[in-house]
Write a protein that holds these residues in place. Structure first.
Motif, PDB file in Angstrom:
ATOM      1  N   THR A  20       0.840  -1.189   0.000  1.00  8.38           N
ATOM      2  CA  THR A  20       0.000   0.000   0.000  1.00  8.38           C
ATOM      3  C   THR A  20       0.882   1.248   0.000  1.00  8.38           C
ATOM      4  OG1 THR A  20      -1.754  -1.130   1.210  1.00  8.38           O
ATOM      5  CG2 THR A  20      -1.797   1.278   1.242  1.00  8.38           C
ATOM      6  N   GLY A  21       0.514   2.208  -0.831  1.00 10.34           N
ATOM      7  CA  GLY A  21       1.194   3.492  -0.857  1.00 10.34           C
ATOM      8  C   GLY A  21       0.160   4.600  -0.919  1.00 10.34           C
ATOM      9  N   ARG A  22       0.595   5.775  -1.359  1.00  8.27           N
ATOM     10  CA  ARG A  22      -0.353   6.882  -1.499  1.00  8.27           C
ATOM     11  C   ARG A  22       0.070   7.763  -2.662  1.00  8.27           C
ATOM     12  NH1 ARG A  22       1.876  11.532   0.674  1.00  8.27           N
ATOM     13  NH2 ARG A  22       3.785  11.158   1.871  1.00  8.27           N
ATOM     14  N   VAL A  23      -0.916   8.360  -3.304  1.00  4.67           N
ATOM     15  CA  VAL A  23      -0.636   9.296  -4.384  1.00  4.67           C
ATOM     16  C   VAL A  23      -0.083  10.585  -3.772  1.00  4.67           C
ATOM     17  CG1 VAL A  23      -1.652  10.654  -6.250  1.00  4.67           C
ATOM     18  CG2 VAL A  23      -2.436   8.309  -5.838  1.00  4.67           C
ATOM     19  N   VAL A  24       1.036  11.062  -4.304  1.00  3.54           N
ATOM     20  CA  VAL A  24       1.633  12.293  -3.778  1.00  3.54           C
ATOM     21  C   VAL A  24       1.529  13.457  -4.755  1.00  3.54           C
ATOM     22  CG1 VAL A  24       3.223  11.145  -2.191  1.00  3.54           C
ATOM     23  CG2 VAL A  24       3.940  11.570  -4.555  1.00  3.54           C
ATOM     24  N   ALA A  25       1.276  13.183  -6.026  1.00  2.84           N
ATOM     25  CA  ALA A  25       1.155  14.270  -7.002  1.00  2.84           C
ATOM     26  C   ALA A  25       0.370  13.776  -8.205  1.00  2.84           C
ATOM     27  CB  ALA A  25       2.527  14.766  -7.440  1.00  2.84           C
ATOM     28  N   VAL A  26      -0.438  14.675  -8.784  1.00  5.13           N
ATOM     29  CA  VAL A  26      -1.219  14.364  -9.982  1.00  5.13           C
ATOM     30  C   VAL A  26      -1.081  15.540 -10.943  1.00  5.13           C
ATOM     31  CG1 VAL A  26      -3.480  13.812 -10.929  1.00  5.13           C
ATOM     32  CG2 VAL A  26      -2.878  13.017  -8.638  1.00  5.13           C
ATOM     33  N   THR A  27      -0.737  15.246 -12.187  1.00  6.16           N
ATOM     34  CA  THR A  27      -0.697  16.262 -13.237  1.00  6.16           C
ATOM     35  C   THR A  27      -1.628  15.813 -14.360  1.00  6.16           C
ATOM     36  OG1 THR A  27       1.105  15.299 -14.545  1.00  6.16           O
ATOM     37  CG2 THR A  27       1.734  16.659 -12.653  1.00  6.16           C
ATOM     38  N   ARG A  28      -1.666  16.596 -15.418  1.00  8.79           N
ATOM     39  CA  ARG A  28      -2.569  16.276 -16.533  1.00  8.79           C
ATOM     40  C   ARG A  28      -2.210  14.948 -17.183  1.00  8.79           C
ATOM     41  NH1 ARG A  28      -3.105  19.099 -21.821  1.00  8.79           N
ATOM     42  NH2 ARG A  28      -1.091  19.999 -21.290  1.00  8.79           N
ATOM     43  N   HIS A  29      -0.926  14.604 -17.184  1.00  8.07           N
ATOM     44  CA  HIS A  29      -0.466  13.414 -17.897  1.00  8.07           C
ATOM     45  C   HIS A  29       0.166  12.351 -16.998  1.00  8.07           C
ATOM     46  CE1 HIS A  29      -1.186  15.387 -21.717  1.00  8.07           C
ATOM     47  NE2 HIS A  29      -0.475  16.422 -21.319  1.00  8.07           N
ATOM     48  N   ALA A  30       0.155  12.552 -15.684  1.00  5.86           N
ATOM     49  CA  ALA A  30       0.870  11.608 -14.820  1.00  5.86           C
ATOM     50  C   ALA A  30       0.349  11.669 -13.391  1.00  5.86           C
ATOM     51  CB  ALA A  30       2.373  11.931 -14.829  1.00  5.86           C
ATOM     52  N   LEU A  31       0.579  10.577 -12.685  1.00  6.41           N
ATOM     53  CA  LEU A  31       0.436  10.610 -11.230  1.00  6.41           C
ATOM     54  C   LEU A  31       1.618   9.870 -10.629  1.00  6.41           C
ATOM     55  CD1 LEU A  31      -0.547   7.682  -9.847  1.00  6.41           C
ATOM     56  CD2 LEU A  31      -2.730   8.332 -10.816  1.00  6.41           C
ATOM     57  N   TYR A  32       1.922  10.230  -9.394  1.00  6.31           N
ATOM     58  CA  TYR A  32       3.085   9.671  -8.707  1.00  6.31           C
ATOM     59  C   TYR A  32       2.645   9.089  -7.379  1.00  6.31           C
ATOM     60  CZ  TYR A  32       5.703  12.338 -12.148  1.00  6.31           C
ATOM     61  OH  TYR A  32       6.201  12.844 -13.329  1.00  6.31           O
ATOM     62  N   ALA A  63      -5.311   8.994 -22.161  1.00  5.06           N
ATOM     63  CA  ALA A  63      -6.044   9.677 -21.094  1.00  5.06           C
ATOM     64  C   ALA A  63      -5.212   9.744 -19.825  1.00  5.06           C
ATOM     65  CB  ALA A  63      -7.353   8.951 -20.813  1.00  5.06           C
ATOM     66  N   GLY A  64      -5.282  10.877 -19.133  1.00  4.42           N
ATOM     67  CA  GLY A  64      -4.563  11.051 -17.888  1.00  4.42           C
ATOM     68  C   GLY A  64      -5.298  10.403 -16.727  1.00  4.42           C
ATOM     69  N   PRO A  65      -4.881  10.693 -15.498  1.00  6.33           N
ATOM     70  CA  PRO A  65      -5.512  10.098 -14.318  1.00  6.33           C
ATOM     71  C   PRO A  65      -7.003  10.409 -14.272  1.00  6.33           C
ATOM     72  CG  PRO A  65      -3.449  11.176 -13.725  1.00  6.33           C
ATOM     73  CD  PRO A  65      -3.735  11.555 -15.141  1.00  6.33           C
ATOM     74  N   PRO A  66      -7.820   9.455 -13.839  1.00  7.30           N
ATOM     75  CA  PRO A  66      -9.261   9.702 -13.778  1.00  7.30           C
ATOM     76  C   PRO A  66      -9.621  10.718 -12.710  1.00  7.30           C
ATOM     77  CG  PRO A  66      -8.720   7.586 -12.779  1.00  7.30           C
ATOM     78  CD  PRO A  66      -7.471   8.088 -13.419  1.00  7.30           C
ATOM     79  N   ALA A  67     -10.783  11.329 -12.879  1.00  6.79           N
ATOM     80  CA  ALA A  67     -11.267  12.301 -11.895  1.00  6.79           C
ATOM     81  C   ALA A  67     -11.385  11.631 -10.531  1.00  6.79           C
ATOM     82  CB  ALA A  67     -12.621  12.858 -12.342  1.00  6.79           C
ATOM     83  N   GLY A  68     -11.078  12.393  -9.507  1.00  6.60           N
ATOM     84  CA  GLY A  68     -11.198  11.877  -8.151  1.00  6.60           C
ATOM     85  C   GLY A  68      -9.916  11.324  -7.596  1.00  6.60           C
ATOM     86  N   VAL A  69      -8.936  11.083  -8.449  1.00  9.59           N
ATOM     87  CA  VAL A  69      -7.630  10.636  -7.965  1.00  9.59           C
ATOM     88  C   VAL A  69      -6.797  11.881  -7.713  1.00  9.59           C
ATOM     89  CG1 VAL A  69      -5.567   9.291  -8.457  1.00  9.59           C
ATOM     90  CG2 VAL A  69      -7.791   8.495  -9.269  1.00  9.59           C
TER      91      VAL A  69
END
Length: 272
Positions: A20-32, A63-69
């Motif tokens: 288990t981890g967590r999302v730390v950043a979301v951009t139009r073309h990527a998530l980390y 498509a980039g990350p879905p809405a809500g992420v």
């Protein structure tokens, strides 16, 4: 569900047991995603038109990350897949991030490249420029304490997910690898503290640079330099990476190539 090509640099995290981890950043073309694994602290999920960072899972869809992420979303990875909110990614193959180890031969002419970078790269912010100048001076000395302090001062210097100081340090590490030199101990010691001093995404890229791994645009530039060809087109490709990251990486490359070439020349025995 989307499939992705998994970087071989982070494949053990996808192939291993679920974590288990967590999302730390979301951009139009990527998530980390923060992994909690010290040597591989981040996973990226990027679209095919995004910059392929060494820790990336490159999706088959544009498509980039879905809405809500968003930052803080719980992520799970392992057993061949990664999930975060509505995002479902499964491994569908692999890609290998470029390694620059030994790309450049002794005697490569780095001065023209350095001048080209000075003429075309974005200027560093004054505070970062001051730190980079001290770092450059420390690189050509034998003062380990000074070099470690100068490298630490670069970490986290500047705004953004990948601060300019980090990119300069990454470029210098890549220059060291490209020339086939061992990474100086003070730089290794500073890089080991990256996660404490800079955003996680950037800290992960510093650790990849410690291993000689980088974005394709940086490796392409070094290959052109090794071949003795005009570096201007390849440099333009690197400068187009991010808002300032490619520019800062190019400055770090030029700085490192100049400094390590000087050190290498100075350390060679005389044949008179």
């Amino acid at each position: 569900m989307t499939t992705a090509l998994v970087s071989t640099a982070v494949a053990p995290l996808l192939a291993g047991p679920p974590r288990t981890g967590r999302v730390v950043a979301v951009t139009r073309h990527a998530l980390y995603v923060a992994t909690g694994v010290p040597e591989l602290p981040a996973l990226a999920v990027v679209t095919p038109d995004a910059v392929a960072v060494p820790c990336a899972l490159v999706t088959a869809e544009a498509a980039g990350p879905p809405a809500g992420v968003r930052a803080g979303t719980v992520a799970c990875f392992g057993a061949g897949r990664l999930t975060a909110g509505a995002l479902r990614v499964t491994a569908g193959g692999s890609w290998t991030p470029p390694s620059v180890q030994g790309l450049l031969h002794d005697g490569v002419r780095t001065a023209p490249f350095g001048k080209l970078v000075d003429a075309t790269a974005l200027p560093l912010l004054p505070d970062v420029a001051r730190r980079a100048a001290e770092f450059a001076a420390a690189l050509v000395t034998d003062d380990s304490s000074r070099l470690r302090a100068a490298a630490l001062a670069l970490l986290g210097a500047g705004p953004g997910l990948t601060p300019s100081g980090d990119d300069v340090l990454c470029g210098t590490l890549l220059a060291c690898h490209a020339l086939g030199r061992p990474v100086p101990g003070p730089l290794m010691a500073a890089a080991a503290l990256a996660e404490e001093r800079t955003p996680l995404v950037s800290a992960a890229l510093v650790l990849h640079a410690v291993r000689g791994e980088c974005v394709p645009q940086a490796a392409a530039l070094l290959r052109v330099l090794a071949a003795g060809h005009d570096t201007a087109p390849a440099l333009r490709g690197l400068l187009a990476v991010g808002h300032h990251s490619g520019s800062d990486l190019s400055r770090g490359l030029a700085l490192g190539l100049g400094a390590f070439t000087v050190r290498g020349t100075r350390s060679r025995p005389s044949h008179r």
